[in-house]
Design an enzyme around this catalytic site. Structure first.
Site, mmCIF file in Angstrom:
data_model
loop_
_atom_site.group_PDB
_atom_site.id
_atom_site.type_symbol
_atom_site.label_atom_id
_atom_site.label_comp_id
_atom_site.label_asym_id
_atom_site.label_seq_id
_atom_site.Cartn_x
_atom_site.Cartn_y
_atom_site.Cartn_z
ATOM 1 N N LYS A 83 -4.716 8.264 0.956
ATOM 2 C CA LYS A 83 -3.429 7.761 0.485
ATOM 3 C C LYS A 83 -3.559 7.202 -0.923
ATOM 4 O O LYS A 83 -4.505 6.477 -1.229
ATOM 5 C CB LYS A 83 -2.924 6.688 1.451
ATOM 6 C CG LYS A 83 -1.522 6.165 1.158
ATOM 7 C CD LYS A 83 -1.089 5.186 2.237
ATOM 8 C CE LYS A 83 0.312 4.651 1.999
ATOM 9 N NZ LYS A 83 0.743 3.723 3.081
ATOM 10 N N SER A 160 4.983 4.481 5.097
ATOM 11 C CA SER A 160 4.835 4.937 3.719
ATOM 12 C C SER A 160 3.741 5.980 3.530
ATOM 13 O O SER A 160 3.601 6.538 2.446
ATOM 14 C CB SER A 160 4.529 3.735 2.818
ATOM 15 O OG SER A 160 3.316 3.109 3.216
ATOM 16 N N SER A 184 3.559 1.979 8.773
ATOM 17 C CA SER A 184 3.349 3.062 7.810
ATOM 18 C C SER A 184 2.268 4.059 8.172
ATOM 19 O O SER A 184 2.096 5.062 7.477
ATOM 20 C CB SER A 184 3.045 2.472 6.429
ATOM 21 O OG SER A 184 4.191 1.840 5.914
#
Length: 465
Positions: A83, A160, A184
Site C-alpha cells: 500500500k 482505503s 480499511s
C-alpha cells in the site's frame, strides 16, 4: 506439486509448496504477474507504480537461492503489493495525494523490512484513498481503482486499501499489505471477495507508515484464503521462515488451530436492530454463513453491543478526524493544494475539536472497550456482515456516510477481526462475513474463518472482459 505459473489466481500456499519442490521458479511466476499487470492494470488502476526491473532482479536472485537449497520460508518468492502509505527507502510514497507525489521516503519501515527479509517480492505500490481516510476506496485526484467484479459499471473497491484489494482480486498479485484504521483492510476485502485481517492495535509495527490515527492504525494482510492470510501475517510478525515451515508441516501452533473446527464454540450474532441496517443480499449471505457454522457444531447466541453500532461508528470517526487532522491538517488547510475534496471535508472535521473533547473521546473509548469485552464473556467471537451493502456504483456513493458500520466499532473498542467471503449475490457481487475476536485473539478469528471456508461453496473469480 505442479502448477501453471501463468495462472493468475495461484494461492500463496500452493505457490510456496511448488517452489519448495522445484516444480516452478520465482522468475516464471513474477514474469507472469508483471505481464498480467501490463495487460490488466490499465483497466483496473490498482497500482500507483510498478517496479518491473527490481521485481525481476529479486525473482532471479530467489531462483539461485532455491537452486542452492537456501529457501527462506513459505513467503520466499511470493509476489505482493505494498500500500502506497508504506515507506521504502529511496522510493516515492504519495499517501494517495497529488500534493505528495514527489515525496521520497528516507527509510524503509519495519513491516516492509520483514516482508523483504522473508523473501517476499514487491511488485509495486498499490493505490489508496488520500491519506487513508475513506472506506469506499475513492480518490478524486489519483484515480479510483475499479472493482473487478463488475467490468461494465465502475463500482467501489472499498478503502482505503483499494489498490491492494483490486490487485489481488484481479489476479495481479498473490497477496498484499493494507492498513486498517476503521475498516480499511476488511472493507476492500469484503467488497472484492478476499480475506482480510485487522490485527489488534500495536501488534504490528507502524513505523514507516504514514499515520492517520496513532491510536487506531493497524497494518494487516489481504489474500485469497484464510491460510494464505495466516502465512502472510506470520511474515509480517517477523516469525522465522524455518519455524513457520516446521509448524505448518507438523500442524502445530497456528496451523493446528486452523484445523480445529468450530464444534462447541459459542458465537454471538446480530440482533434484529442491526440486521435492519443491511440490504437483503448481505443478510442472505450472512444467514447462509451462520447456517454453515451451526451445522459444523457452533452454538449461535444473540449478541447486542452496549450501544448501537452506528454510535460506536460515529465515535470512531470523530477520533480518526481529530488525530488525522493533527497529522495532515496542514495540507487540507491550504485551499490551493490539489487535495481530494471528499477527504478534505472529513479531515477538517477534526480541526476544531478541543483538547477536553479529544480526551473525553479517549476516555469513552476505554469504557466502551471494557463494556464490549464484558458483553462477550462466554462467547468465543462475534459474527457480523463485513459491509451493510455490496459494492455500489461510484455515482451511488454518499461520501457523507461511512461504509464501516460494522468495521469501525471493532477499531473503536480495540478488537481484532477477520473478513472472509461468503459468496456472491444474485447480482454477481461479493458478500462477506466479519469474525470479531477479543484483543490479541487473532488465532480464534482465523480458526473460525478457516472452518467456514473449508466447507463453503467454492468461490468463482472475477471475469475481466
Amino acid at each position: 506439486m505442479t502448477i501453471d505459473p501463468n495462472d493468475p489466481f495461484l494461492s500463496l500456499t500452493d505457490l510456496s509448496d511448488a517452489y519448495r519442490v522445484g516444480s516452478v521458479k520465482p522468475s516464471q511466476v513474477i514474469r507472469a504477474h508483471l505481464d498480467r499487470i501490463a495487460r490488466v492494470d490499465p483497466l483496473i488502476g490498482a497500482f500507483q507504480v510498478v517496479y518491473d526491473e527490481d521485481a525481476m532482479m529479486a525473482a532471479e536472485a530467489a531462483d539461485k537461492m532455491f537452486a542452492s537449497g537456501n529457501r527462506l520460508g513459505p513467503f520466499h518468492g511470493i509476489p505482493f503489493g505494498l500500500k502506497d502509505i508504506c515507506d521504502v527507502e529511496g522510493r516515492i510514497t504519495t499517501g494517495g495525494s497529488k500534493a505528495m507525489e514527489d515525496r521520497v521516503s528516507r527509510v524503509t519501515g519495519t513491516l516492509a523490512h520483514r516482508l523483504f527479509a522473508a523473501g517476499g517480492i514487491m511488485l509495486g505500490k498499490t493505490k489508496t484513498v488520500e491519506c487513508a481516510l475513506g472506506g469506499w476506496g475513492t480518490n478524486q485526484k489519483m484515480g479510483t481503482p475499479r472493482n473487478p467484479w463488475d467490468m461494465q459499471a465502475h463500482r467501489v473497491p472499498g478503502g482505503s486499501s483499494s489498490g491492494t484489494a483490486t490487485s489481488i482480486a484481479a489476479g495481479m498479485a498473490v497477496c498484499g499489505v493494507g492498513t486498517d484504521t476503521g475498516g480499511s483492510v476488511r472493507l476492500p476485502a469484503g467488497f472484492c471477495g478476499l480475506v482480510g485481517l485487522k490485527v489488534t492495535e500495536r501488534r504490528l509495527p507502524t513505523d514507516g507508515i504514514l499515520p492517520l490515527s496513532q491510536t487506531l492504525d493497524s497494518p494487516g494482510p489481504l489474500a485469497r484464503s484464510v491460510e494464505d492470510t495466516a502465512l502472510m501475517l506470520l511474515a509480517m510478525d517477523g516469525v522465522a521462515g524455518w519455524s513457520v515451515d516446521q509448524d505448518r508441516q507438523e500442524s502445530r501452533c497456528l496451523f493446528d488451530s486452523l484445523r480445529a473446527g468450530v464444534k462447541g464454540l459459542r458465537l454471538g450474532v446480530l440482533d434484529a436492530q442491526e440486521r435492519a441496517e443491511c440490504t437483503s443480499d448481505v443478510i442472505e449471505g450472512y444467514d447462509a454463513a451462520l447456517g454453515v457454522l451451526r451445522n459444523l457444531g457452533a452454538e449461535l447466541v444473540p449478541f447486542s453491543a452496549s450501544k448501537p453500532y452506528a454510535e460506536l461508528t460515529a465515535a470512531c470517526g470523530a477520533l480518526i478526524a481529530a488525530e488525522g487532522y493533527y497529522h495532515h491538517g496542514h495540507l487540507y488547510d491550504q485551499s490551493d493544494l490539489p487535495m481530494d475534496e471528499d477527504v478534505r471535508s472529513r479531515m477538517l472535521g477534526g480541526r476544531d475539536m478541543s483538547a477536553s473533547n479529544y480526551m473525553r473521546l479517549l476516555s469513552d473509548r476505554e469504557e466502551a472497550r471494557d463494556i464490549y469485552i464484558s458483553l462477550m464473556r462466554g462467547l468465543d467471537a462475534v459474527l457480523t456482515p463485513t459491509m451493510t451493502t455490496t459494492a455500489l456504483r461510484l455515482e451511488e456513493v454518499d461520501q457523507a456516510v461511512s461504509p464501516g458500520h460494522f468495521t469501525r466499532p471493532v477499531n473503536y473498542v480495540g478488537m481484532c477481526a477477520l473478513s472472509v467471503p461468503t459468496g456472491v449475490s444474485d447480482a454477481g457481487l461479493p458478500t462477506s462475513l466479519q469474525v470479531i475476536g477479543r484483543p490479541n485473539d487473532e488465532v480464534m478469528t482465523l480458526r473460525i474463518g478457516a472452518a467456514y471456508e473449508a466447507v463453503r461453496d467454492p468461490l468463482s473469480y472475477p471475469v475481466l472482459t
